[in-house]
Design a protein around this motif. Structure first.
Motif, PDB file in Angstrom:
ATOM      1  N   TRP A 199      -5.446  -1.094  -8.253  1.00 25.18           N
ATOM      2  CA  TRP A 199      -5.809   0.452  -7.555  1.00 25.18           C
ATOM      3  C   TRP A 199      -6.945  -0.014  -6.599  1.00 25.18           C
ATOM      4  CZ3 TRP A 199      -3.325   4.976 -10.319  1.00 25.18           C
ATOM      5  CH2 TRP A 199      -3.238   6.692  -9.375  1.00 25.18           C
TER       6      TRP A 199
ATOM      7  N   THR B 209      -1.002  10.345  -9.368  1.00 20.82           N
ATOM      8  CA  THR B 209      -1.782  11.001  -9.354  1.00 20.82           C
ATOM      9  C   THR B 209      -2.090  12.149 -10.572  1.00 20.82           C
ATOM     10  OG1 THR B 209      -3.600  10.026  -8.063  1.00 20.82           O
ATOM     11  CG2 THR B 209      -4.496  11.836  -9.285  1.00 20.82           C
TER      12      THR B 209
ATOM     13  N   THR C 181      -7.815   7.585  -6.332  1.00 26.12           N
ATOM     14  CA  THR C 181      -6.337   8.711  -6.466  1.00 26.12           C
ATOM     15  C   THR C 181      -6.133   8.863  -4.854  1.00 26.12           C
ATOM     16  OG1 THR C 181      -8.112  10.358  -7.114  1.00 26.12           O
ATOM     17  CG2 THR C 181      -7.072   8.470  -8.445  1.00 26.12           C
TER      18      THR C 181
ATOM     19  N   TYR D  84       0.030  -4.045 -10.456  1.00 30.19           N
ATOM     20  CA  TYR D  84      -0.005  -3.107  -9.664  1.00 30.19           C
ATOM     21  C   TYR D  84      -1.378  -3.341  -8.847  1.00 30.19           C
ATOM     22  CZ  TYR D  84      -2.554  -1.218 -12.780  1.00 30.19           C
ATOM     23  OH  TYR D  84      -3.804  -0.518 -14.058  1.00 30.19           O
TER      24      TYR D  84
ATOM     25  N   ASP E 152      -7.001   4.395 -13.716  1.00 32.48           N
ATOM     26  CA  ASP E 152      -5.986   3.371 -14.148  1.00 32.48           C
ATOM     27  C   ASP E 152      -5.522   2.883 -15.182  1.00 32.48           C
ATOM     28  OD1 ASP E 152      -9.056   2.842 -14.086  1.00 32.48           O
ATOM     29  OD2 ASP E 152      -8.506   0.382 -13.872  1.00 32.48           O
TER      30      ASP E 152
ATOM     31  N   LEU F 194      -2.876   3.467  -4.209  1.00 29.32           N
ATOM     32  CA  LEU F 194      -2.513   2.617  -5.627  1.00 29.32           C
ATOM     33  C   LEU F 194      -1.052   1.760  -4.819  1.00 29.32           C
ATOM     34  CD1 LEU F 194      -1.656   1.922  -7.861  1.00 29.32           C
ATOM     35  CD2 LEU F 194      -0.118   4.607  -8.054  1.00 29.32           C
ATOM     36  N   TYR F 195      -1.228   0.509  -5.189  1.00 30.11           N
ATOM     37  CA  TYR F 195      -0.400  -0.319  -4.731  1.00 30.11           C
ATOM     38  C   TYR F 195       0.567  -0.878  -5.473  1.00 30.11           C
ATOM     39  CZ  TYR F 195      -3.913  -2.339  -1.061  1.00 30.11           C
ATOM     40  OH  TYR F 195      -4.150  -2.159   0.292  1.00 30.11           O
TER      41      TYR F 195
ATOM     42  N   SER G 251      -0.127   7.878  -3.145  1.00 27.86           N
ATOM     43  CA  SER G 251      -0.997   8.061  -4.304  1.00 27.86           C
ATOM     44  C   SER G 251      -1.661   9.211  -5.288  1.00 27.86           C
ATOM     45  CB  SER G 251      -2.239   6.819  -4.407  1.00 27.86           C
ATOM     46  OG  SER G 251      -2.078   5.823  -3.373  1.00 27.86           O
TER      47      SER G 251
ATOM     48  N   THR H 129       0.696  -1.058  -0.294  1.00 28.14           N
ATOM     49  CA  THR H 129      -0.016  -0.054   0.273  1.00 28.14           C
ATOM     50  C   THR H 129       0.414   1.599   0.144  1.00 28.14           C
ATOM     51  OG1 THR H 129      -1.982   1.226   0.794  1.00 28.14           O
ATOM     52  CG2 THR H 129      -0.306  -0.142   2.727  1.00 28.14           C
TER      53      THR H 129
END
Length: 392
Positions: A258, A125, A268, A256, A240, A272-273, A121, A116
């Motif tokens: 999301w 973004t 956003t 990835y 994404d 996100l990972y 993120s 994570t």
């Protein structure tokens, strides 16, 4: 004739001597440069070993990954195994994606290496927004956001809301009444309420105005949610998919995850990972002013602006005078606004820290959400590594 030959011999010798001397000096400079590089890396290595020892000792709490990259060389990459299954037993582990103590979702996604990133993120973004503006010249950061967010039942009787610009969202100056400074589990926290709502965009747009847009810095993940939706408006693609096409695929990021929100958008502000190695690629992209393997992925101007202290001293309660750019923090900058360090920061100890002067990238993944460790990884670059480099 003999005199002339003697003169020519002497001249030839002189030329050879000068050439040899120049060669020696050239070699000496190259040797000095290599020695300096070696000394720099040796200096960092000593500090890195000390930090690693302290992490293993528990001084920094729950740390999962620690990477250091300088001049495109991997100087350190430490992985730490934490028994989260045992650690979280005393906490609520209800299985949903926003329960931060559920080990299916945090800190790794379903026992993979995807970690994570939380509010890192937001910085990614911002990159994706910059790319969207690069390829769509009909839009710019001064555009008002409300015409780009149609189809929502929102009260616009307060005219201030209609004046929110894209740049206001990027710099956390929307003017919306927003509280994200309390504990994440506080039910009055707007981030908690946002993540508990069925329609994130509607929740953000329904918030009343607190002040005129563009005036006051208030940390607001809801604004980043709006940015994600605006990317979809500008590009016609959910963020994404936009990320996969314009950022991840060019950088060779193939794995990835999301989080998807209940209304079919993407989280956003914190969902996100990525693997730590792939997060480091983002740092390398920015160190190279938006280029990757010779290709301009995001404009140099966007990189420079995003990581500049557009806002000064936004967190006066913090130890350092911290600036803020376009969803990037600037922990250290000069009086004339030149950036020394910039970073992407995330809840629990997610950090991508970059210092251009030393061509240095640091990545931390951690998960300190239920307690405050003795030492903070956020301070490692400023308090430990940079002082060692400056005094080598």
């Amino acid at each position: 004739m003999k005199t002339i030959l003697n003169m020519m011999n002497k001249l030839s010798f002189l030329i050879l001597f000068i050439v040899a001397l120049i060669g020696c000096k050239s070699k000496s400079k190259e040797s000095t440069k290599n020695d300096q590089k070696s000394t720099s890396q040796n200096t960092i290595s000593v500090v890195i070993d000390s930090i690693n020892s302290e992490i293993n000792n528990g001084d920094y709490g729950l740390i999962d990954r620690f990477m250091v990259i300088q001049n495109d060389e991997l100087l350190a990459d430490f992985k730490y195994k934490q028994d989260y299954e045992t650690i979280v037993q005393k906490y609520d582990t209800t299985n949903h994606q926003y329960n931060f103590n559920n080990i299916d979702w945090h800190p790794y996604y379903k026992q993979t290496e995807l970690h994570t990133l939380q509010s890192v993120s937001k910085s990614i973004t911002s990159i994706l927004f910059g790319i969207a503006l690069d390829v769509n010249e009909d839009y710019n950061v001064s555009d008002k956001v409300m015409p780009l967010l149609t189809g929502y039942d929102t009260d616009f009787s307060d005219k201030r809301k209609q004046n929110i610009s894209i740049e206001d969202l990027l710099t956390m100056r929307s003017g919306l009444d927003w509280n994200e400074e309390t504990d994440h589990n506080d039910t009055t926290n707007d981030c908690f309420r946002l993540e508990s709502s069925d329609n994130w965009i509607t929740y953000v747009l329904s918030k009343p105005m607190d002040t005129i847009p563009g005036i006051k810095f208030v940390y607001n993940g809801g604004g980043t949610v709006l940015l994600g939706k605006i990317i979809r408006t500008i590009t016609g693609k959910r963020i994404d998919k936009w990320a996969e096409e314009k950022l991840f695929e060019p950088l060779g990021i193939t794995d990835y995850y999301w989080k998807e929100t209940p209304d079919g958008e993407i989280d956003t502000e914190g969902g996100l990972y990525l693997k730590a190695e792939d997060l480091a690629k983002i740092g390398s992209l920015f160190l190279n002013k938006g280029k990757w393997n010779g290709k301009q992925i995001v404009s140099e101007n966007w990189v420079a602006t995003s990581t500049s202290p557009l806002l000064k001293n936004v967190k006066p309660q913090w130890k350092s005078v911290t600036g803020y750019g376009y969803q990037w923090w600037v922990p250290e900058y000069t009086d004339n606004g030149e950036t020394n360090i910039y970073s992407a920061n995330g809840y629990g100890g997610q950090y991508l820290m970059i210092t251009p002067e030393h061509n240095l990238i640091i990545v931390f993944n951690g998960w300190n959400i239920n307690g405050e460790p003795e030492k903070s990884t956020y301070r490692v670059l400023q308090d430990r590594i940079l002082p060692a480099l400056k005094h080598e």
